[in-house]
Write an enzyme that holds these catalytic residues in place. Structure first.
Site, PDB file in Angstrom:
ATOM      1  N   MET A  92       0.850  -1.201   0.000  1.00 49.45           N
ATOM      2  CA  MET A  92       0.000   0.000   0.000  1.00 49.45           C
ATOM      3  C   MET A  92       0.877   1.240   0.000  1.00 49.45           C
ATOM      4  SD  MET A  92      -3.018  -1.075   2.625  1.00 49.45           S
ATOM      5  CE  MET A  92      -2.034  -1.585   3.995  1.00 49.45           C
ATOM      6  N   CYS A 112     -12.630   2.752  10.604  1.00 50.59           N
ATOM      7  CA  CYS A 112     -12.085   2.319   9.314  1.00 50.59           C
ATOM      8  C   CYS A 112     -10.623   2.709   9.258  1.00 50.59           C
ATOM      9  CB  CYS A 112     -12.854   2.982   8.172  1.00 50.59           C
ATOM     10  SG  CYS A 112     -12.151   2.630   6.560  1.00 50.59           S
ATOM     11  N   ASP A 153     -22.207  47.222  11.396  1.00 53.21           N
ATOM     12  CA  ASP A 153     -22.414  47.621  10.003  1.00 53.21           C
ATOM     13  C   ASP A 153     -22.649  49.131   9.877  1.00 53.21           C
ATOM     14  OD1 ASP A 153     -24.983  47.402   7.589  1.00 53.21           O
ATOM     15  OD2 ASP A 153     -22.834  47.183   7.209  1.00 53.21           O
TER      16      ASP A 153
HETATM   17  N1  SAM Z   1       5.135  -4.420  13.761  1.00 58.09           N
HETATM   18  C1  SAM Z   1       4.209  -5.447  13.526  1.00 58.09           C
HETATM   19  C2  SAM Z   1       4.499  -6.150  12.225  1.00 58.09           C
HETATM   20  O1  SAM Z   1       5.272  -5.619  11.439  1.00 58.09           O
HETATM   21  O2  SAM Z   1       3.945  -7.215  12.027  1.00 58.09           O
HETATM   22  C3  SAM Z   1       2.764  -5.032  13.592  1.00 58.09           C
HETATM   23  C4  SAM Z   1       2.385  -3.746  12.946  1.00 58.09           C
HETATM   24  S1  SAM Z   1       2.519  -3.670  11.208  1.00 58.09           S
HETATM   25  C5  SAM Z   1       1.987  -2.042  10.845  1.00 58.09           C
HETATM   26  C6  SAM Z   1       1.187  -4.682  10.677  1.00 58.09           C
HETATM   27  C7  SAM Z   1       1.286  -5.173   9.277  1.00 58.09           C
HETATM   28  O3  SAM Z   1       1.151  -4.092   8.375  1.00 58.09           O
HETATM   29  C8  SAM Z   1       2.595  -5.860   8.928  1.00 58.09           C
HETATM   30  O4  SAM Z   1       2.321  -7.146   8.429  1.00 58.09           O
HETATM   31  C9  SAM Z   1       3.178  -4.996   7.864  1.00 58.09           C
HETATM   32  O5  SAM Z   1       3.903  -5.735   6.940  1.00 58.09           O
HETATM   33  C10 SAM Z   1       1.946  -4.347   7.253  1.00 58.09           C
HETATM   34  N2  SAM Z   1       2.255  -3.091   6.538  1.00 58.09           N
HETATM   35  C11 SAM Z   1       2.869  -1.995   7.032  1.00 58.09           C
HETATM   36  N3  SAM Z   1       3.009  -1.053   6.072  1.00 58.09           N
HETATM   37  C12 SAM Z   1       2.454  -1.565   4.935  1.00 58.09           C
HETATM   38  C13 SAM Z   1       2.292  -1.089   3.602  1.00 58.09           C
HETATM   39  N4  SAM Z   1       2.712   0.114   3.218  1.00 58.09           N
HETATM   40  N5  SAM Z   1       1.671  -1.886   2.700  1.00 58.09           N
HETATM   41  C14 SAM Z   1       1.224  -3.118   3.083  1.00 58.09           C
HETATM   42  N6  SAM Z   1       1.353  -3.618   4.320  1.00 58.09           N
HETATM   43  C15 SAM Z   1       1.971  -2.863   5.236  1.00 58.09           C
END
Ligand code: SAM
Ligand code: SF4
Length: 554
Positions: free
Chosen positions: A220, A300, A500
């Site tokens: 993303m 959301c 005014d």
């Molecule tokens: N630190 C933990 C981890 O990395 O699993 C938990 C939080 S992390 C924000 C949760 C999930 O979001 C992770 O699997 C990470 O790979 C995913 N994530 C973070 N940024 C992302 C991005 N830009 N696009 C897709 N997935 C993303």
């Protein structure tokens, strides 16, 4: 009130096996059902914004600006919020972050969550870096499910994407989870063009002998993660790559709320999933709500609207008020992401404008205690603005008195006193303007009713000693709803009219202290402003016997 206990997980043998199933409790499901019939039984709680990695797609190298500790949820507050949600029907909680394992009270949190009757599953998403040190204790505390994020099977590439060392430790963490009986261990892999797309088949191969569920996440893009939008590999392309290697790669049945599309290579122990947040969003079946580390409820991931449950709790709102707050937020959930638009490179693909940046940067609305603790009256049961239905209310005599003050300078004061303002008689015209506006309040203030008024009086009085015009409005009706807005509109408009008529002399005129002095009649009872109301001055004529020295503009 149940008090969370500390360190009990150290002595507890109850949760040595995963997936314990406490007794379910009955819930009406009403609070957590939105207007599109989506029932939210899954709560994700971010325990921290901190992280021991710096994944390029998630965090800048220097880290993110952290919320100060006093603003983060305490252990007790996490448990209290969880308990509220479980009471309303949540049966699965996922702990996430930031990196949840950096939080020292993690075992305590898990243990106390597991004591909540009705909560079936406590899960955690982690980068896996410290699992070898922590997982035994976390399992002992009651952790049911563990998801580990891992984007590459090559140690050097791991260092590049996470900006830290540790690939071996993560792999050992996954193996430990398998040995401890977590089945499956979910492995989250964000797929990025020119980084790990060539490893997709290797990840699938990982499922041959291990009970892992590799989930490929569509990357993303978001402002600030320094990765281009075209890093995205859509799910269909990933599928194509896998089918080229395993033509019999087959889809499995998905549960209604699954965000992952499950597939499998026949005969392999584990399975594969695709999280298609970009190419095929799953808003229609979304069953999750989120709590940020500083206690904001987000209905959301992609929406900006947050409400602070932390502030509501710290303002000593009752559980009923908190539940009403949660329910109102859920009812305001949109049908699908607020901000989606076509990507320039793939016209059939929608993507999210703000994406994850708000996870770290956006500040929530500030709510006052009064706002938390009172039910919303000017919204309908769909959370949309609405007038109050007065049909059932009894008719009573209602009177409201409001005031406004206009601060002038001495020159204007003199000109008004001598009735020498070029536009005419300021005080009389202001009074007429006030009366006219009171009768038109419903066309000015959107949610006001059009009420037949029985009396409106507006008095504008010059106070030469202080160079002010004091305006008092009094409005009366015999009806089903109050007239304070009519009184306030009358006083405000009279004040604006003074401005005014005099602005050609000086623009430094200040309209101040527009306020309700009193109201009477109606169900909500009488009201009197705390400061003394000089009602006795109400009908007194302005004196014309003083001459003030000219002191220049206000
Ligand atoms: N630190 C933990 C981890 O990395 O699993 C938990 C939080 S992390 C924000 C949760 C999930 O979001 C992770 O699997 C990470 O790979 C995913 N994530 C973070 N940024 C992302 C991005 N830009 N696009 C897709 N997935 C993303
Ligand atoms: Fe940390 Fe997880 Fe973000 Fe990576 S994805 S920086 S591990 S929070």
């Amino acid at each position: 009130m149940h008090k969370p206990v500390r360190n009990a997980w150290k002595f507890c043998r109850r949760h040595l096996s995963v997936g314990t199933q406490p007794k379910p409790v009955l819930s009406t499901k009403e609070t957590l059902t939105d207007l599109f019939g989506r029932y939210h039984n899954y709560l994700r709680i971010s325990l921290t914004e901190r992280c021991n990695l710096r994944c390029q797609y998630c965090m800048p190298e220097e880290g993110v600006k952290l919320t100060e500790k006093p603003h983060l949820l305490t252990t007790d507050e996490v448990i209290k919020i969880a308990r509220l949600f479980v009471k309303e029907g949540v049966d699965k909680i996922r702990l996430t972050g930031g990196e949840p394992t950096v939080r020292k009270d993690l075992p305590d949190i898990i243990y106390n969550l597991k004591q909540i009757e009705g909560l079936k599953t406590v899960a955690m998403t982690t980068n896996g870096l410290v699992l070898t040190k922590q997982l035994v204790a976390l399992q002992k505390a009651g952790l049911d499910i563990v998801n580990v994020s891992l984007d590459t099977l090559v140690a050097e590439k791991y260092e590049k994407i996470t900006r830290r060392k540790g690939w071996n430790r993560v792999m050992m963490g996954i193996d430990l989870a398998l040995q401890l009986g977590y089945n499956p261990v979910k492995v989250n892999c964000v797929v990025m063009k020119d980084f790990n797309e060539n490893e997709i088949v290797d990840f699938v191969r990982l499922t041959k002998d291990r009970s892992v569920d590799v989930r490929f996440i569509e990357y993303m893009p978001f402002t600030g993660n320094k990765w281009e939008v075209n890093k995205l590999i859509p799910y269909k392309s990933m599928l194509g790559m896998i089918q080229a290697e395993w033509p019999d790669f087959q889809p499995l049945k998905n549960a209604p709320n699954d965000t992952s599309k499950a597939w499998k290579v026949p005969g392999y122990k584990g399975q594969v999933g695709f999280i298609t947040s970009m190419s095929e969003h799953f808003c229609g079946t979304c069953n999750r709500v989120r709590i940020t580390a500083d206690g904001n409820l987000k209905v959301c991931l992609f929406g900006n609207t947050e409400i602070s449950l932390r502030d509501a709790i710290r303002s000593k709102c009752s559980d009923d008020d908190l539940t009403a707050l949660i329910s109102a937020a859920v009812k305001r959930k949109k049908k699908q992401h607020a901000e989606t638009r076509k990507t320039p490179f793939m016209p059939n693909l929608t993507y999210h404008n703000s994406i994850l940046s708000h996870l770290y940067s956006q500040k929530p609305f500030q709510y006052t205690q009064r706002m938390y603790c009172t039910k919303l009256t000017h919204t309908d049961d769909q959370g949309k603005v609405a007038m109050v239905d007065t049909g059932e209310k009894p008719e009573t005599t209602r009177i409201a008195v409001a005031t406004a003050t206009v601060q002038l300078n001495s020159e204007i004061t003199l000109l008004i006193r001598e009735n020498l303002i070029k536009k005419g008689d300021v005080l009389t015209i202001a009074e007429i303007a006030g009366i006219m506006s009171a009768k038109n309040t419903s066309s000015i203030v959107p949610l006001c009713h059009n009420i037949p008024l029985s009396h409106v009086q507006v008095k504008a009085k010059l106070k030469e000693e202080t160079c002010e015009v004091h305006i008092t409005s009094s409005v009366r009706c015999d009806g089903k709803t109050g007239v304070e807005m009519e009184a306030l509109v009358a006083a405000s408009t009279a004040a604006l009219t003074v401005y005014d008529m005099c602005k050609a002399v000086s623009k430094g005129i200040v309209i101040k202290e527009v306020k309700l002095l009193s109201k009477s009649g109606g169900k909500s009872g009488d009201y009197h402003a705390p400061e003394e109301i000089h009602v006795r001055d109400f009908n007194r004529k302005p004196t014309r016997n003083q001459w003030l020295p000219f002191v220049g503009p206000v």
